[in-house]
Write a protein that holds these residues in place. Structure first.
Motif, PDB file in Angstrom:
ATOM      1  N   GLN A 144       0.948  -1.216  -0.075  1.00  0.00           N
ATOM      2  CA  GLN A 144      -0.058  -0.091  -0.086  1.00  0.00           C
ATOM      3  C   GLN A 144       0.989   1.565  -0.085  1.00  0.00           C
ATOM      4  OE1 GLN A 144      -2.898  -0.237   3.204  1.00  0.00           O
ATOM      5  NE2 GLN A 144      -3.676  -2.077   2.479  1.00  0.00           N
ATOM      6  N   LEU A 145       1.901   1.248   0.714  1.00  0.00           N
ATOM      7  CA  LEU A 145       2.924   2.440   0.818  1.00  0.00           C
ATOM      8  C   LEU A 145       3.617   2.461  -0.423  1.00  0.00           C
ATOM      9  CD1 LEU A 145       4.174   2.178   4.471  1.00  0.00           C
ATOM     10  CD2 LEU A 145       2.675   3.743   3.679  1.00  0.00           C
ATOM     11  N   PHE A 146       4.037   1.681  -1.145  1.00  0.00           N
ATOM     12  CA  PHE A 146       4.731   1.518  -2.257  1.00  0.00           C
ATOM     13  C   PHE A 146       3.848   2.248  -3.300  1.00  0.00           C
ATOM     14  CE2 PHE A 146       6.668  -0.024  -6.247  1.00  0.00           C
ATOM     15  CZ  PHE A 146       7.887   0.434  -6.476  1.00  0.00           C
ATOM     16  N   GLU A 147       2.735   1.887  -3.432  1.00  0.00           N
ATOM     17  CA  GLU A 147       1.640   2.332  -4.129  1.00  0.00           C
ATOM     18  C   GLU A 147       1.098   3.924  -4.154  1.00  0.00           C
ATOM     19  OE1 GLU A 147      -3.080   2.063  -5.646  1.00  0.00           O
ATOM     20  OE2 GLU A 147      -2.121   0.415  -4.544  1.00  0.00           O
ATOM     21  N   ALA A 148       0.953   4.214  -2.891  1.00  0.00           N
ATOM     22  CA  ALA A 148       0.778   5.522  -2.363  1.00  0.00           C
ATOM     23  C   ALA A 148       1.951   6.392  -2.609  1.00  0.00           C
ATOM     24  CB  ALA A 148       0.373   5.574  -0.707  1.00  0.00           C
ATOM     25  N   PHE A 149       2.982   6.071  -2.286  1.00  0.00           N
ATOM     26  CA  PHE A 149       4.359   6.877  -2.755  1.00  0.00           C
ATOM     27  C   PHE A 149       4.782   7.132  -4.109  1.00  0.00           C
ATOM     28  CE2 PHE A 149       6.311   5.341   1.647  1.00  0.00           C
ATOM     29  CZ  PHE A 149       5.569   6.222   2.210  1.00  0.00           C
ATOM     30  N   GLY A 150       4.217   6.148  -4.987  1.00  0.00           N
ATOM     31  CA  GLY A 150       4.848   6.236  -6.440  1.00  0.00           C
ATOM     32  C   GLY A 150       3.611   6.707  -7.380  1.00  0.00           C
ATOM     33  N   GLN A 205      10.006  -3.400  -0.106  1.00  0.00           N
ATOM     34  CA  GLN A 205       9.463  -4.206   0.956  1.00  0.00           C
ATOM     35  C   GLN A 205      10.648  -4.518   1.706  1.00  0.00           C
ATOM     36  OE1 GLN A 205       8.465  -8.366  -0.417  1.00  0.00           O
ATOM     37  NE2 GLN A 205       6.680  -8.058   0.392  1.00  0.00           N
ATOM     38  N   LYS A 206      11.894  -4.875   1.428  1.00  0.00           N
ATOM     39  CA  LYS A 206      13.047  -5.049   2.325  1.00  0.00           C
ATOM     40  C   LYS A 206      13.208  -3.856   3.124  1.00  0.00           C
ATOM     41  CE  LYS A 206      15.434  -8.147  -0.852  1.00  0.00           C
ATOM     42  NZ  LYS A 206      16.600  -8.371  -1.939  1.00  0.00           N
ATOM     43  N   HIS A 207      12.984  -2.708   2.749  1.00  0.00           N
ATOM     44  CA  HIS A 207      13.243  -1.782   3.419  1.00  0.00           C
ATOM     45  C   HIS A 207      11.946  -1.428   4.538  1.00  0.00           C
ATOM     46  CE1 HIS A 207      13.348   2.522   4.795  1.00  0.00           C
ATOM     47  NE2 HIS A 207      12.294   2.740   4.316  1.00  0.00           N
ATOM     48  N   SER A 217       2.884  10.258   1.618  1.00  0.00           N
ATOM     49  CA  SER A 217       2.597  10.187   0.295  1.00  0.00           C
ATOM     50  C   SER A 217       1.849  11.680  -0.250  1.00  0.00           C
ATOM     51  CB  SER A 217       1.486   9.015  -0.151  1.00  0.00           C
ATOM     52  OG  SER A 217       0.379   9.567   0.444  1.00  0.00           O
ATOM     53  N   PRO A 218       2.213  11.716  -1.706  1.00  0.00           N
ATOM     54  CA  PRO A 218       1.596  13.151  -2.232  1.00  0.00           C
ATOM     55  C   PRO A 218       0.101  13.240  -1.868  1.00  0.00           C
ATOM     56  CG  PRO A 218       3.171  11.944  -3.809  1.00  0.00           C
ATOM     57  CD  PRO A 218       2.808  11.091  -2.624  1.00  0.00           C
ATOM     58  N   GLY A 219      -0.683  12.214  -1.592  1.00  0.00           N
ATOM     59  CA  GLY A 219      -2.053  12.100  -1.550  1.00  0.00           C
ATOM     60  C   GLY A 219      -2.430  12.635   0.011  1.00  0.00           C
ATOM     61  N   MET A 220      -1.354  12.449   0.789  1.00  0.00           N
ATOM     62  CA  MET A 220      -1.538  12.846   2.110  1.00  0.00           C
ATOM     63  C   MET A 220      -1.154  14.265   2.800  1.00  0.00           C
ATOM     64  SD  MET A 220      -0.182  10.317   5.410  1.00  0.00           S
ATOM     65  CE  MET A 220      -0.307  11.332   7.439  1.00  0.00           C
ATOM     66  N   GLN A 221      -0.013  14.770   2.173  1.00  0.00           N
ATOM     67  CA  GLN A 221       0.452  15.859   2.277  1.00  0.00           C
ATOM     68  C   GLN A 221      -0.522  17.047   2.226  1.00  0.00           C
ATOM     69  OE1 GLN A 221       3.857  16.214  -0.412  1.00  0.00           O
ATOM     70  NE2 GLN A 221       4.632  14.339  -0.065  1.00  0.00           N
ATOM     71  N   LYS A 222      -0.305  17.830   3.210  1.00  0.00           N
ATOM     72  CA  LYS A 222      -1.225  18.897   3.464  1.00  0.00           C
ATOM     73  C   LYS A 222      -2.581  18.787   3.749  1.00  0.00           C
ATOM     74  CE  LYS A 222       2.127  22.038   0.730  1.00  0.00           C
ATOM     75  NZ  LYS A 222       2.204  23.216  -0.379  1.00  0.00           N
ATOM     76  N   THR A 223      -2.845  17.842   4.351  1.00  0.00           N
ATOM     77  CA  THR A 223      -4.297  17.270   4.506  1.00  0.00           C
ATOM     78  C   THR A 223      -4.566  17.416   6.083  1.00  0.00           C
ATOM     79  OG1 THR A 223      -3.756  15.119   4.849  1.00  0.00           O
ATOM     80  CG2 THR A 223      -4.345  15.582   2.478  1.00  0.00           C
ATOM     81  N   VAL A 224      -5.954  17.432   6.382  1.00  0.00           N
ATOM     82  CA  VAL A 224      -6.208  17.370   7.950  1.00  0.00           C
ATOM     83  C   VAL A 224      -5.404  15.970   8.512  1.00  0.00           C
ATOM     84  CG1 VAL A 224      -7.954  17.184   9.696  1.00  0.00           C
ATOM     85  CG2 VAL A 224      -8.208  18.548   7.690  1.00  0.00           C
ATOM     86  N   MET A 225      -5.604  15.051   7.927  1.00  0.00           N
ATOM     87  CA  MET A 225      -5.257  13.754   8.316  1.00  0.00           C
ATOM     88  C   MET A 225      -3.527  13.961   8.405  1.00  0.00           C
ATOM     89  SD  MET A 225      -5.137   9.830   6.443  1.00  0.00           S
ATOM     90  CE  MET A 225      -4.327  10.580   4.825  1.00  0.00           C
ATOM     91  N   SER A 226      -2.763  14.752   7.880  1.00  0.00           N
ATOM     92  CA  SER A 226      -1.426  14.638   8.122  1.00  0.00           C
ATOM     93  C   SER A 226      -1.208  15.427   9.434  1.00  0.00           C
ATOM     94  CB  SER A 226      -0.683  15.333   7.040  1.00  0.00           C
ATOM     95  OG  SER A 226      -1.037  16.806   7.012  1.00  0.00           O
ATOM     96  N   THR A 227      -1.807  16.396   9.701  1.00  0.00           N
ATOM     97  CA  THR A 227      -1.813  17.042  10.986  1.00  0.00           C
ATOM     98  C   THR A 227      -2.266  16.184  12.267  1.00  0.00           C
ATOM     99  OG1 THR A 227      -1.981  19.275   9.866  1.00  0.00           O
ATOM    100  CG2 THR A 227      -2.326  18.974  12.328  1.00  0.00           C
ATOM    101  N   THR A 250     -10.473   4.884   3.990  1.00  0.00           N
ATOM    102  CA  THR A 250     -10.240   3.782   2.818  1.00  0.00           C
ATOM    103  C   THR A 250      -9.493   2.620   3.462  1.00  0.00           C
ATOM    104  OG1 THR A 250      -7.948   4.653   2.374  1.00  0.00           O
ATOM    105  CG2 THR A 250      -9.912   5.640   1.215  1.00  0.00           C
ATOM    106  N   GLY A 251      -9.022   2.750   4.579  1.00  0.00           N
ATOM    107  CA  GLY A 251      -8.263   1.692   5.212  1.00  0.00           C
ATOM    108  C   GLY A 251      -6.926   1.397   4.619  1.00  0.00           C
ATOM    109  N   ARG A 252      -6.521   2.242   4.031  1.00  0.00           N
ATOM    110  CA  ARG A 252      -5.125   2.100   3.032  1.00  0.00           C
ATOM    111  C   ARG A 252      -3.998   2.784   3.685  1.00  0.00           C
ATOM    112  NH1 ARG A 252      -5.220  -1.091  -1.166  1.00  0.00           N
ATOM    113  NH2 ARG A 252      -3.232  -0.189  -1.849  1.00  0.00           N
TER     114      ARG A 252
END
Length: 235
Positions: A47-53, A76-78, A125-135, A98-100
């Motif tokens: 999920q993180l790899f998809e979100a970051f990419g 994944q190794k990281h 992730s780009p989709g999380m930056q500058k959102t209420v969720m990030s704060t 979303t549960g992701r």
């Protein structure tokens, strides 16, 4: 008033009945917008790899000692190495709707004896930056450290060239303490670092500002009415 000991030396203020704190456990911390889950390779890596990419994410890793990653297997190794770490406690930040997993960070450089830790390896992730969720994610982690663990000091460090991270630290309530020179060599480049902190005496003010900012009444049509810094400063 300054204090002096029996040798007429100036000393710090007393900390009554101090006992070292416990090392942070791997716990789940739920908020309204996100849930902090102990980082788990099987659950979160894909999920993180998809979100970051989702975009050209190479720039996300410029100021970090790791990344960017060539493929999902390397990432994944990281993630597995972070999840298995005994020196830091890593969290995935999961979108409650979303549960992701959308981002990750950790408590690192943990000095439980003195109640000190650092908020580190922040990757949103780009989709999380500058959102209420990030704060809210930062609020949940800080609240856990100061209130559940009863730590005295939380630190934030960033490359002096990383202006977004510096702005984030100040916005969240961290106080700038100075710049340390030549603290690391990452990716063949010298790193100087800004150091910031919040201490326990400041947490009540910071916490109240977070709560007021996150309140539904502070938003209209998805936009904040009052900035977090303004609330904290009583503006």
């Amino acid at each position: 008033m300054r204090r002096r000991n029996e040798y007429d030396q100036e000393v710090g203020f007393p900390v009554a009945n101090w006992k070292g704190r416990r090392f942070p456990e791997k716990v789940t911390i739920a908020g309204d917008y996100c849930v902090l889950e102990p980082l788990d390779c099987a659950r979160h890596a894909e999920q993180l790899f998809e979100a970051f990419g989702r975009e050209d994410a190479g720039s996300m890793w410029t100021y970090l000692p790791v990344g960017p990653f060539r493929d999902a297997e390397e990432f994944q190794k990281h993630v597995r190495s972070l999840a298995e770490s005994t020196q830091a406690v890593h969290f995935a930040i999961v979108n409650r709707r979303t549960g992701r997993a959308m981002g990750s960070f950790c408590l690192t450089r943990i000095d439980a004896e003195n109640g000190v830790a650092e908020v580190g390896l922040v990757v949103f992730s780009p989709g999380m930056q500058k959102t209420v969720m990030s704060t809210e994610a930062h609020y949940l982690l800080l609240r856990h450290a100061f209130e559940s663990l009863q730590y005295r000091r939380l630190e934030w460090k960033c490359d002096v060239c990383n202006e977004p991270s510096k702005r984030a630290a100040l916005r969240l309530g961290f106080q700038h303490e100075g710049m340390f020179r030549q603290t690391a060599v990452w990716k063949g480049v010298n790193r100087n670092h800004h150091w910031f902190s919040i201490i326990d005496a400041e947490w009540e003010t910071c916490s109240e500002a977070f709560r007021q900012w996150l309140c539904d009444a502070n938003f209209e049509n998805g936009k904040q009415k009052r900035a977090l810094v303004d609330i904290r400063n009583g503006c």
